[in-house]
Design an enzyme around this catalytic site. Sequence first.
Site, mmCIF file in Angstrom:
data_model
loop_
_atom_site.group_PDB
_atom_site.id
_atom_site.type_symbol
_atom_site.label_atom_id
_atom_site.label_comp_id
_atom_site.label_asym_id
_atom_site.label_seq_id
_atom_site.Cartn_x
_atom_site.Cartn_y
_atom_site.Cartn_z
ATOM 1 N N ASP A 1 -43.385 -15.947 -2.624
ATOM 2 C CA ASP A 1 -44.779 -16.366 -2.678
ATOM 3 C C ASP A 1 -45.521 -15.605 -3.771
ATOM 4 O O ASP A 1 -45.056 -14.579 -4.273
ATOM 5 C CB ASP A 1 -45.463 -16.162 -1.334
ATOM 6 C CG ASP A 1 -45.475 -14.707 -0.888
ATOM 7 O OD1 ASP A 1 -44.444 -14.031 -1.052
ATOM 8 O OD2 ASP A 1 -46.515 -14.243 -0.384
ATOM 9 N N GLU B 1 -45.291 -12.368 1.612
ATOM 10 C CA GLU B 1 -45.440 -10.947 1.289
ATOM 11 C C GLU B 1 -46.839 -10.672 0.775
ATOM 12 O O GLU B 1 -47.427 -9.619 1.049
ATOM 13 C CB GLU B 1 -44.401 -10.529 0.245
ATOM 14 C CG GLU B 1 -44.254 -9.011 0.081
ATOM 15 C CD GLU B 1 -45.249 -8.379 -0.861
ATOM 16 O OE1 GLU B 1 -45.362 -7.143 -0.873
ATOM 17 O OE2 GLU B 1 -45.925 -9.111 -1.616
#
Length: 403
Positions: free
Chosen positions: A87, A150
């Site tokens: 991400d 994350e």
Amino acid sequence: MNKKLQNYINRDRTTELLTKLIEIHSPYFHEEEIMKFTYAWLEERDLKPAFHRYEENKVTKFKGTNVIGSIKGREKGPCILLNGHLDTVNICEGWEKDPLKATIEGDRLYGLGALDMKSGVVALLLAIEAFKNIVEDFNGEILYSFVSDEEGPYGLGTNALIEDGIVKDIDAAIVTEPSSGFCNIDFPCLCLGARGGYNYTVEFKGKAAHAANPEMGNSAIVDCAKVMLELKESDMIEDPELGKGSICIIESGGGGQACSVADTAFFTVFRHIVMGEDKEYIKKELYEAVKRANIKSEVKIKFRDAPSDESQGFQPYIVNKENAYVDMILGSVHKICNRKPEISYFSSIGDFNYLGARLKVPTFVFGPNGANYHTANEYVEIDTVVKTANIVYEFLVNALTVN
């Protein structure tokens, strides 16, 4: 350089794969497409990936996906975890290039997530593929995890790996976050630990009064300001490796009725911590600041809600330099770069905190160089991505091959 290894890890393949990852928009909480791509890439190479689905039902209500898998040797041996997140943050203002198209200028490759950390993921993917196809005899296991969220508030992907028991038996971990880029140190830079952190809010309850007679009340906003100033003056522990923590006030507010003394106020802090600092330390620190401020308002501290007790904050950790895996990774860096890396410590938080502190295993943060992470015109230096992949491969050989 091993010519067979160069067939798998080289500039062209690195650039091609990183370009494809950047073209898939994957801000946190929106990673499904990039997870499917990564799964397909691994499956095409017979690396036997699996989707790891998880749900966080307490705070975010998020249903997330990780891609995981393993390569096992002939006999039992160490289990090495390779971890990276797919991400990114959201697109910010100020980009002079298309953030979702890889732009190459010399050795720089620009794009959203180019440095943080799709380049690190590319390094892991190429290293895993090379190891599978080159190394025939080894003991132990390579466990890989490409995770979601994350960049979000709780590191939900790696938290789920831990809470679901998937990584409970690992012996060491490499997280290919851009250590050089984050630490502003020329490649190669190896981080042997990181500061931790907590998010908390301080609430104030004062006494309302008419704005024409403010002396009849007690302004929660004024008291809030006094405590903020005192808190910033707090003495903090200085760790010989991690340095000092930091107190960053990230939000404040308050108010009351129209034309009235404010009877409520608050401020929110992100508190980076070092060894010896924890929730109780933070509470004591705050209430000592309240005492110094000599205020009348009632004060209450509240740590942010979290999916679980262990994911409420990020604990600091330090890898012991005498650990055998430290010598292995230092040797791997030296072989590829012809010099040892500069040792540093990560100043902020990430999934590596969960692995290093909660699992208590040596967790190395090592990755490429570049600049502008979390802002416009993010870029990575391609040569350092290629070298990172080669270093990860060499570390796996050192840690797992039969002597």
